[in-house]
Scaffold this active site. Sequence first.
Site, PDB file in Angstrom:
ATOM      1  N   GLN A 124       0.810  -1.208   0.000  1.00  0.00           N
ATOM      2  CA  GLN A 124       0.000   0.000   0.000  1.00  0.00           C
ATOM      3  C   GLN A 124       0.848   1.264   0.000  1.00  0.00           C
ATOM      4  OE1 GLN A 124      -3.244   0.016   2.791  1.00  0.00           O
ATOM      5  NE2 GLN A 124      -3.531   2.221   2.682  1.00  0.00           N
ATOM      6  N   TYR A 132      16.747 -17.525   1.977  1.00  0.00           N
ATOM      7  CA  TYR A 132      15.469 -18.192   2.192  1.00  0.00           C
ATOM      8  C   TYR A 132      14.349 -17.681   1.300  1.00  0.00           C
ATOM      9  CZ  TYR A 132      18.111 -18.879   6.535  1.00  0.00           C
ATOM     10  OH  TYR A 132      19.098 -19.144   7.455  1.00  0.00           O
TER      11      TYR A 132
END
Length: 520
Positions: free
Chosen positions: A107, A200
Site C-alpha cells: 500500500q 530463504y
Amino acid sequence: MLIVGGAYTGLSTALGLASRGVTPMLVERRETTATLPKAWGLNARTHELLSTVPGVAAALQEAQVGSYLPQIKSGPSVREAQAAEAPEELLARHRMLTPAPPCWLPQATVEKILRAQAEELGADLRFGTEMVSWTQDADGVTAVLREGSGGREYPVRADYLVAADGYTSPIRTSLGIGVTGGGRIGHVYVITFDADLDAYVDKDRFSVTGIPGSGMSMIYDGMGTYTLWVDYFPEQGQSDDDFTEDRCRDRIRRAVGDPGLECRIRNARPFALNHQLAERFLAGRVILAGDAAHACPPVGGQGGNLAIQDGYDLAWRLALVLGGQAGAALLDTYQTERRPVVTITLDREVALQEVAEGRILSSFDQTQPVPTPREILGFRYHSPAVRTEAGDDRSLQEDPENPTGRPGCRAPHVRLERDGRTLSTHDLFGPGFVLLTDAEGTGWAEAAAEVARHLGITLTAHRIGDRLHDVEGGWRRRYGIEPAGAVLVRPDAVIAWRSRTAAAGPEHELERALKAILAR
C-alpha cells in the site's frame, strides 16, 4: 469538492476527479502517505479501474519488480518452508478474464503513485492539514481546516464532502450513522523488520510464508521489506509489553528458524481485525467511502481494494453531477449499488478469518481459500443507473467465465486486435461512456455522436469488426447481442444498457437510456 482522508479512498477519489477535469481539495492530518507496507496487492477489478486513468498502469508496472506471481510457502519456519507449485493454471484463467496483470505492490508504494498522479492531474492535496469542524446545508458543506498542530485555521466551502476518514470516522459518528457487523473480531501484532534473508526468499518476488501452529506468518514485499504477523490476544491479557523490541526479535528468529539472525525492528504495532458496515453511505451532502463506510479483516486482501473501488465509483458520478451532465440523484446510486456488493465481500472475508473460541488462525494460513478473479469480477449492480431488462432475476453475482452481458455486470474482457496490436475491450474504456457495436452497427455509431452532443457528455462508439478485429470470434456472444446490436458501458466498465438487435430509432433509444442513467 472536499475530501477528508489521504489514504487509498481519498487518493483514488481525488485521482478520479482530477482525471475528469474536476479540481478536488483533499486534506490529511498526516504529513505524508503511508510509509509502512500496510495492505498488499491490487485485485483485477481495482487494477482495471485504475488503468483507465492515464499514467497509472505504467507507474504500477514500473514500480513492480520481479515476477508478477506471488510465492506461497509453508513449513515449520521460513528456513524450512517449501514453496507450492506455481499456479500456472490460475494465471491462465486470470488472463482469460482480465487484461490486468497481477499486482502485489504494498500500500505504501501504491499510495505514492496515486498521490503523484493526482497531483500531476491538478488535484489540490493538502497533507499536514486537518478538518477541525464542518457543517452542511442544502447547497453544500462549510469546513474549517487547520494547518499542522496549532497552525492557521481557515474556512472552505464545498459542494460535497467525502468522508474517507477511516474505520472510526469522526464524520460518520457526528452524523449519527450506525454500523452493523461484528465490530472488532480479533487482533494481530504486525512487526516490520530488516534482515538478510536472501538465502530463504527470492528477493525479487512477493511471498507469503505460513508457519502452521505458530500463530505467525511472514510477508516479503519483493522490495526488501519483511513483515511478521503474530496472533495477538489483548482480551487474554496480552499487551504491548509482550512485544518489546527484544521479544519481537525473538519471534522473528523463531519464525525464520535462525536463533542467531541479525535483524532490525523498523516498526511494531497492534492491528485490529474489524468487521462493520455503515447503515447508509450518504447523508445530505456527505458521502461515506472506504473504511468509513465498511471494514473487513485483511485475510483475503479486499479491504484496500474496496476502498479504491469506492473512490473510483464516487469520482465518475461526482464529476458528472458537478459538471451538470447528471442529476444529483445519480449519487444515490453509489450507495444502492455498492452496499449489497460490499456486504457479500465482507461476509466472505469474515468467513475466511475463522474465529473459534477466542483463537484467531494465522492471517495467511494456506488452508484458507482466498478470493479468486472469478469472485472478484462476478459482481452485479442494480440501481436506476442500470437499465435492467425485463425478466431479469436481479441476481448480485454471475460467473465471469460465462458472461451474459446483462446490464449491471462488469463488461467482459475480450481480446481484440487493431493495426496488428493486441488489446482488450477494457482498453477501450476510459473517463466517459462507451458504446460497443459491430460492423453492421453504423446507425448506432452515428447516434452516439449525436446523443453525446445533445447531452454534453463524453460518449465514444467503437465498431468491433471494422478496424477492431475480434480475435476469438466471440465478442457478441460474451456481450449477449446479435448482429447490429449495441452495448452501453459506463465509466466504471459496468454494462449500463444494451439493445440486443438493431433499433428503428437508435438515437432515440440511446438518448432515452442515457437520460435515465444520468438522472436527467
